[in-house]
Enzyme design. Structure first.
Site, PDB file in Angstrom:
ATOM      1  N   LEU A  46       0.853  -1.191   0.000  1.00 22.14           N
ATOM      2  CA  LEU A  46       0.000   0.000   0.000  1.00 22.14           C
ATOM      3  C   LEU A  46       0.885   1.236   0.000  1.00 22.14           C
ATOM      4  O   LEU A  46       1.917   1.246   0.665  1.00 22.14           O
ATOM      5  CB  LEU A  46      -0.903  -0.026   1.235  1.00 22.14           C
ATOM      6  CG  LEU A  46      -1.708   1.220   1.634  1.00 22.14           C
ATOM      7  CD1 LEU A  46      -2.954   0.788   2.417  1.00 22.14           C
ATOM      8  CD2 LEU A  46      -0.895   2.195   2.496  1.00 22.14           C
ATOM      9  N   ASP A  48       0.147   5.760  -1.230  1.00 24.93           N
ATOM     10  CA  ASP A  48      -0.672   6.961  -1.030  1.00 24.93           C
ATOM     11  C   ASP A  48      -2.169   6.669  -0.914  1.00 24.93           C
ATOM     12  O   ASP A  48      -2.720   5.887  -1.699  1.00 24.93           O
ATOM     13  CB  ASP A  48      -0.502   7.914  -2.213  1.00 24.93           C
ATOM     14  CG  ASP A  48       0.907   8.388  -2.412  1.00 24.93           C
ATOM     15  OD1 ASP A  48       1.806   7.934  -1.707  1.00 24.93           O
ATOM     16  OD2 ASP A  48       1.106   9.226  -3.320  1.00 24.93           O
ATOM     17  N   GLN A  64      -3.083   3.419  -3.342  1.00 23.27           N
ATOM     18  CA  GLN A  64      -2.164   2.781  -4.268  1.00 23.27           C
ATOM     19  C   GLN A  64      -1.904   1.357  -3.787  1.00 23.27           C
ATOM     20  O   GLN A  64      -1.557   1.135  -2.626  1.00 23.27           O
ATOM     21  CB  GLN A  64      -0.852   3.551  -4.317  1.00 23.27           C
ATOM     22  CG  GLN A  64      -0.968   5.002  -4.744  1.00 23.27           C
ATOM     23  CD  GLN A  64      -1.111   5.149  -6.237  1.00 23.27           C
ATOM     24  OE1 GLN A  64      -0.134   5.206  -6.947  1.00 23.27           O
ATOM     25  NE2 GLN A  64      -2.335   5.200  -6.709  1.00 23.27           N
ATOM     26  N   TYR A 106      -1.672   6.014 -10.782  1.00 17.71           N
ATOM     27  CA  TYR A 106      -1.097   6.783  -9.692  1.00 17.71           C
ATOM     28  C   TYR A 106      -2.164   7.653  -9.010  1.00 17.71           C
ATOM     29  O   TYR A 106      -3.325   7.632  -9.357  1.00 17.71           O
ATOM     30  CB  TYR A 106       0.071   7.625 -10.205  1.00 17.71           C
ATOM     31  CG  TYR A 106       1.359   6.843 -10.389  1.00 17.71           C
ATOM     32  CD1 TYR A 106       1.379   5.450 -10.340  1.00 17.71           C
ATOM     33  CD2 TYR A 106       2.562   7.484 -10.617  1.00 17.71           C
ATOM     34  CE1 TYR A 106       2.563   4.732 -10.508  1.00 17.71           C
ATOM     35  CE2 TYR A 106       3.757   6.783 -10.787  1.00 17.71           C
ATOM     36  CZ  TYR A 106       3.744   5.409 -10.736  1.00 17.71           C
ATOM     37  OH  TYR A 106       4.920   4.717 -10.900  1.00 17.71           O
ATOM     38  N   SER A 107      -1.721   8.447  -8.055  1.00 14.12           N
ATOM     39  CA  SER A 107      -2.632   9.091  -7.105  1.00 14.12           C
ATOM     40  C   SER A 107      -3.588  10.090  -7.755  1.00 14.12           C
ATOM     41  O   SER A 107      -3.334  10.620  -8.829  1.00 14.12           O
ATOM     42  CB  SER A 107      -1.823   9.791  -6.017  1.00 14.12           C
ATOM     43  OG  SER A 107      -1.170   8.855  -5.207  1.00 14.12           O
ATOM     44  N   ARG A 171       1.601  14.878 -11.664  1.00 13.18           N
ATOM     45  CA  ARG A 171       0.660  13.866 -11.178  1.00 13.18           C
ATOM     46  C   ARG A 171      -0.169  14.364  -9.991  1.00 13.18           C
ATOM     47  O   ARG A 171       0.013  15.450  -9.490  1.00 13.18           O
ATOM     48  CB  ARG A 171       1.422  12.600 -10.773  1.00 13.18           C
ATOM     49  CG  ARG A 171       2.592  12.809  -9.810  1.00 13.18           C
ATOM     50  CD  ARG A 171       3.286  11.475  -9.553  1.00 13.18           C
ATOM     51  NE  ARG A 171       4.497  11.609  -8.745  1.00 13.18           N
ATOM     52  CZ  ARG A 171       5.724  11.692  -9.244  1.00 13.18           C
ATOM     53  NH1 ARG A 171       5.916  11.676 -10.549  1.00 13.18           N
ATOM     54  NH2 ARG A 171       6.771  11.794  -8.435  1.00 13.18           N
ATOM     55  N   GLU A 229       4.596  16.644  -4.523  1.00 11.19           N
ATOM     56  CA  GLU A 229       3.535  15.681  -4.769  1.00 11.19           C
ATOM     57  C   GLU A 229       2.280  16.023  -3.963  1.00 11.19           C
ATOM     58  O   GLU A 229       2.311  16.764  -2.982  1.00 11.19           O
ATOM     59  CB  GLU A 229       3.997  14.271  -4.383  1.00 11.19           C
ATOM     60  CG  GLU A 229       5.118  13.714  -5.242  1.00 11.19           C
ATOM     61  CD  GLU A 229       5.316  12.235  -5.022  1.00 11.19           C
ATOM     62  OE1 GLU A 229       5.311  11.491  -6.017  1.00 11.19           O
ATOM     63  OE2 GLU A 229       5.483  11.815  -3.851  1.00 11.19           O
TER      64      GLU A 229
END
Length: 501
Positions: A46, A48, A64, A106-107, A171, A229
């Protein structure tokens, strides 16, 4: 030319994921290190938290998920809860099988459309045969309350590439509505390898326009790293001043340590001020959100707003590039923190665990017996709070197992130190220190959930989050002074709760 070739073998990807689940899931959930109240993966890795939201009495959390770790095939996994503490694993919701996300989903974030449809915005990660990255911002919807998830191929990717002047490290879209218009923040990296946050706008959440980079009215005091991020912005009312301020949360990678601050490999924190368009007027410097070892990528829950704009967040209790945890012996890695409530007070975020913890772990007065908090003996999940008098010197809260002192937290007039030297995971360091304003007393609220420790100090003005792998099933807790003598007389208002077995 864009390569529109999908994943080479989705059937094998799904088969491998299912094999890992069937082979290891029972081992995972029966691991004594596996948390009870923290959301953790059913198998694999696991990272984000993604797409956190609340609707119709249900809390939804995505994250994730790499079921075949160390193979880097990243899905979004879905879980639900009615109380933010007990989570029901559901299924993988977004799979890395299409041309625009075949190296990882992705996030991103969640949004509820006016017609009630759930929308999930995420970054599709792709690398070519030379490992050159492309990043695409994409959309998945659910019109049946997360029973099924549909990629919107007719509009994906919503944003085809990063703007000129930025790399493909682009992202983590966080989408919100304001005054009838829709906005998104994205984490980014300049061509010169410094971090940035980009803002987009839309009238329909399908066609997005680049508004520009978030700029600041003055430079930061410290070097802010090479990539930012997971950005998010929240409008909050300061409970002390009554002022309405914007709080910009983000996670810089590559910051240098500054004394005892920013000691982790990657950071997360916030600034307070006012966001007008793409310009942010700063009231504060960048402030670290947690003084412990494992806390990253915090994301607010969509559709939850408390008094004075309080926000409820979930964060990753882990860090990238730090996967050498003992739990991998049983084929699982990392978890999320307990959801926390953020309040803005005197220009700073104050944190507390989600209020539901008070129903699950209801604190009651307890006492010392022979210098130990007797009620804690051998409990796996427990909570302790109290007030420590440090006017005559530091006092340490010590957690022991049969092997000795596993972790201790030392309270002093001008600092708090967390030391986990006695636990089974030291790859990310042994100690963290928070330098604080002078006080003769320190309050604490400590929550231990198997291998996860979270402590809220001075009403949540300071927090430490850490993984702590005990050496056996034994647990004791006591307080000592700087001479290793019993300091229970310096602790007052001692309270305790344990999860009923």
């Amino acid at each position: 030319m864009v390569d529109r070739t999908p994943h080479a073998n989705p059937a094998q990807l799904y088969a491998n994921a299912e094999h890992e689940y069937r082979t290891w899931h029972e081992t995972v959930i029966n691991d004594p290190d596996y948390p009870v109240l923290h959301l953790a993966p059913p198998v694999g890795r696991l990272n984000d938290p993604n797409g956190l939201f609340y609707d119709k009495g249900i809390y939804h959390a995505f994250y994730q998920y790499a079921p075949t770790h160390p193979e880097h095939q990243v899905f979004w996994r879905h879980a639900t809860s009615t109380d933010l503490l007990h989570w029901q694993d559901d299924k993988s919701a977004i799979d890395p099988v299409d041309w625009y996300d075949k190296r990882g989903c992705y996030s991103g974030s969640a949004f509820i459309a006016p017609d009630g449809t759930y929308e999930f915005y995420y970054t599709g990660n792709v690398k070519d045969e030379n490992e050159v990255r492309s990043s695409y911002q994409c959309l998945v919807t659910s019109d049946d309350e997360c029973e099924t998830f549909v990629k919107q191929h007719d509009v994906n990717p919503l944003i085809m590439s990063q703007p000129e002047g930025y790399t493909a490290h682009f992202r983590d879209p966080k989408v919100w509505e304001e005054d009838g218009k829709y906005y998104a923040l994205l984490g980014a990296q300049h061509d010169d390898l410094t971090g940035a946050i980009l803002k987009y706008s839309s009238d329909d959440r399908r066609n997005w326009t680049f508004d520009g980079e978030i700029t600041f009215d003055k430079p930061f005091e410290q070097h802010m790293g090479y990539m930012w991020e997971c950005p998010a912005v929240a409008r909050m009312t300061d409970t002390a001043t009554g002022q309405v301020r914007d709080v910009l949360i983000f996670s810089p990678q590559g910051m240098d340590a500054a004394g005892n601050r920013f000691a982790n490999l990657y950071q997360c924190g916030y600034v307070v001020g006012e966001l007008n368009g793409t310009h942010f007027t700063l009231d504060s410097e960048f402030i670290e959100l947690d003084a412990g070892f494992e806390f990253y990528a915090p994301q607010p829950f969509y559709n939850i707003e408390g008094e004075n704009g309080e926000i409820t967040i979930g964060a990753w209790c882990g860090l990238s590039d730090q996967d050498m945890h003992p739990s991998w012996e049983n084929h699982w890695l990392h978890c999320l923190t307990l959801p926390r409530i953020f309040t803005l007070t005197n220009g700073r975020i104050v944190q507390r665990p989600a209020d539901q913890i008070n129903d699950e772990l209801t604190l009651n007065a307890t006492e010392f017996i022979d210098g130990e908090v007797a009620a804690i003996k051998d409990q796996r999940v427990f909570r302790v709070s109290g007030t420590v008098d440090v006017s005559n010197g530091p006092v340490s809260l010590e957690l022991h197992d049969q092997a000795g002192k596993t972790m201790y937290v030392t309270f002093a007039e001008k600092s708090v130190v967390m030391d986990r030297s006695g636990n089974r995971y030291l790859a990310a360091g042994k100690t963290r220190t928070a330098d604080l304003s002078a006080k003769a007393e320190r309050t604490f609220d400590l929550i231990v959930d198997s291998s996860v420790v979270e402590i809220f100090i001075d009403g949540g003005e300071t927090t430490f989050t850490a993984r702590c792998y005990f050496n056996d099933d034994s647990r004791t807790l006591k307080f000592t002074n700087e001479f290793s003598q019993d300091a229970s007389s310096q602790v007052s208002d001692l309270k305790f709760a344990a999860l009923q077995k």
